[in-house]
Design a protein around this motif. Sequence first.
Motif, PDB file in Angstrom:
ATOM      1  N   GLY A  13      22.635 -16.696  39.420  1.00 32.15           N
ATOM      2  CA  GLY A  13      24.015 -16.237  39.519  1.00 32.15           C
ATOM      3  C   GLY A  13      24.030 -14.757  39.863  1.00 32.15           C
ATOM      4  N   LEU A  14      24.977 -14.355  40.701  1.00 34.53           N
ATOM      5  CA  LEU A  14      24.988 -12.984  41.220  1.00 34.53           C
ATOM      6  C   LEU A  14      26.055 -12.091  40.596  1.00 34.53           C
ATOM      7  CD1 LEU A  14      24.287 -13.744  44.989  1.00 34.53           C
ATOM      8  CD2 LEU A  14      22.662 -13.152  43.176  1.00 34.53           C
ATOM      9  N   LEU A  15      26.680 -12.539  39.525  1.00 34.24           N
ATOM     10  CA  LEU A  15      27.656 -11.704  38.837  1.00 34.24           C
ATOM     11  C   LEU A  15      26.983 -10.412  38.377  1.00 34.24           C
ATOM     12  CD1 LEU A  15      30.581 -11.549  37.662  1.00 34.24           C
ATOM     13  CD2 LEU A  15      29.593 -12.382  35.522  1.00 34.24           C
ATOM     14  N   GLY A  16      27.518  -9.279  38.790  1.00 33.72           N
ATOM     15  CA  GLY A  16      26.955  -7.990  38.387  1.00 33.72           C
ATOM     16  C   GLY A  16      25.609  -7.668  39.004  1.00 33.72           C
ATOM     17  N   ILE A  17      25.295  -8.241  40.149  1.00 31.75           N
ATOM     18  CA  ILE A  17      23.982  -8.037  40.774  1.00 31.75           C
ATOM     19  C   ILE A  17      23.746  -6.578  41.164  1.00 31.75           C
ATOM     20  CG2 ILE A  17      24.759  -8.676  43.099  1.00 31.75           C
ATOM     21  CD1 ILE A  17      21.305  -9.479  41.653  1.00 31.75           C
ATOM     22  N   VAL A  18      24.788  -5.890  41.633  1.00 34.82           N
ATOM     23  CA  VAL A  18      24.606  -4.497  42.067  1.00 34.82           C
ATOM     24  C   VAL A  18      24.329  -3.637  40.832  1.00 34.82           C
ATOM     25  CG1 VAL A  18      25.628  -2.527  43.259  1.00 34.82           C
ATOM     26  CG2 VAL A  18      26.101  -4.846  44.069  1.00 34.82           C
ATOM     27  N   GLY A  19      23.155  -3.040  40.824  1.00 33.21           N
ATOM     28  CA  GLY A  19      22.719  -2.217  39.704  1.00 33.21           C
ATOM     29  C   GLY A  19      21.816  -2.937  38.713  1.00 33.21           C
ATOM     30  N   ALA A  43       8.266  -7.432  41.302  1.00 30.99           N
ATOM     31  CA  ALA A  43       8.962  -6.448  42.135  1.00 30.99           C
ATOM     32  C   ALA A  43       9.473  -5.236  41.357  1.00 30.99           C
ATOM     33  CB  ALA A  43      10.114  -7.110  42.878  1.00 30.99           C
ATOM     34  N   ASN A  44      10.028  -5.461  40.198  1.00 34.53           N
ATOM     35  CA  ASN A  44      10.561  -4.362  39.383  1.00 34.53           C
ATOM     36  C   ASN A  44      11.504  -3.460  40.188  1.00 34.53           C
ATOM     37  OD1 ASN A  44      10.926  -2.997  36.973  1.00 34.53           O
ATOM     38  ND2 ASN A  44       9.324  -1.523  37.437  1.00 34.53           N
ATOM     39  N   LEU A  45      12.433  -4.089  40.894  1.00 34.38           N
ATOM     40  CA  LEU A  45      13.430  -3.363  41.684  1.00 34.38           C
ATOM     41  C   LEU A  45      14.726  -3.234  40.909  1.00 34.38           C
ATOM     42  CD1 LEU A  45      13.176  -5.171  45.145  1.00 34.38           C
ATOM     43  CD2 LEU A  45      12.282  -2.915  44.571  1.00 34.38           C
ATOM     44  N   SER A  46      15.513  -2.284  41.309  1.00 31.79           N
ATOM     45  CA  SER A  46      16.899  -2.228  40.891  1.00 31.79           C
ATOM     46  C   SER A  46      17.684  -2.676  42.114  1.00 31.79           C
ATOM     47  CB  SER A  46      17.277  -0.800  40.507  1.00 31.79           C
ATOM     48  OG  SER A  46      18.660  -0.744  40.212  1.00 31.79           O
ATOM     49  N   TRP A  47      18.590  -3.613  41.939  1.00 37.12           N
ATOM     50  CA  TRP A  47      19.370  -4.100  43.074  1.00 37.12           C
ATOM     51  C   TRP A  47      20.489  -3.118  43.393  1.00 37.12           C
ATOM     52  CZ3 TRP A  47      16.726  -6.858  45.923  1.00 37.12           C
ATOM     53  CH2 TRP A  47      15.970  -7.933  45.480  1.00 37.12           C
ATOM     54  N   ASP A  48      20.096  -1.970  43.919  1.00 40.33           N
ATOM     55  CA  ASP A  48      21.082  -1.019  44.420  1.00 40.33           C
ATOM     56  C   ASP A  48      21.434  -1.428  45.858  1.00 40.33           C
ATOM     57  OD1 ASP A  48      18.934  -0.139  46.044  1.00 40.33           O
ATOM     58  OD2 ASP A  48      18.573   1.630  44.819  1.00 40.33           O
ATOM     59  N   GLU A  49      22.360  -0.714  46.451  1.00 39.67           N
ATOM     60  CA  GLU A  49      22.818  -1.095  47.791  1.00 39.67           C
ATOM     61  C   GLU A  49      21.686  -1.044  48.817  1.00 39.67           C
ATOM     62  OE1 GLU A  49      26.434   0.991  48.761  1.00 39.67           O
ATOM     63  OE2 GLU A  49      27.432   0.203  46.991  1.00 39.67           O
ATOM     64  N   LYS A  50      20.796  -0.072  48.698  1.00 42.88           N
ATOM     65  CA  LYS A  50      19.687   0.055  49.647  1.00 42.88           C
ATOM     66  C   LYS A  50      18.733  -1.140  49.537  1.00 42.88           C
ATOM     67  CE  LYS A  50      15.773   2.997  50.786  1.00 42.88           C
ATOM     68  NZ  LYS A  50      14.927   4.088  50.308  1.00 42.88           N
ATOM     69  N   ASN A  51      18.332  -1.505  48.318  1.00 44.74           N
ATOM     70  CA  ASN A  51      17.423  -2.639  48.143  1.00 44.74           C
ATOM     71  C   ASN A  51      18.085  -3.965  48.495  1.00 44.74           C
ATOM     72  OD1 ASN A  51      15.114  -1.215  47.375  1.00 44.74           O
ATOM     73  ND2 ASN A  51      15.761  -1.133  45.241  1.00 44.74           N
TER      74      ASN A  51
END
Length: 123
Positions: A52-58, A76-84
């Motif tokens: 589910g993608l609720l609140g995915i940004v950040g 991956a250990n990413l933060s789903w910011d706009e760039k990623n």
Amino acid sequence: MKHFHRAALAAAIVLSAASLPAMAQDVNAGKLVFAQCAACHTVTATNGIGPGLLGIVGRKSASSPGFRYSPALKRANLSWDEKNLDAYIADPQKLLPGNVMPFSGIADAKQRADLIAYLNSVK
């Protein structure tokens, strides 16, 4: 004096370009782009084939409770910011080789920006 005029002209060009409006992101257009994602994802906290993608940004990658992520996403250990998000949506395998999302990506930068604006609106 001649160099001063060139520098002043260059500064004026940079400042006027900076005041131009950026390419506007369209949340409604992004909702339409999301139709490509809706077979696997929801914009709620409910997981389906994809998380589910609720609140995915950040949000941190591989952090949706109860979803079984691929080893590539777990590492991956990413933060789903706009760039990623933009890089992932453009070409998921390029950003995270070995992920199992069966999606080739969205090449159009405007569509990706609109989609990210839409995802950012669902909190």
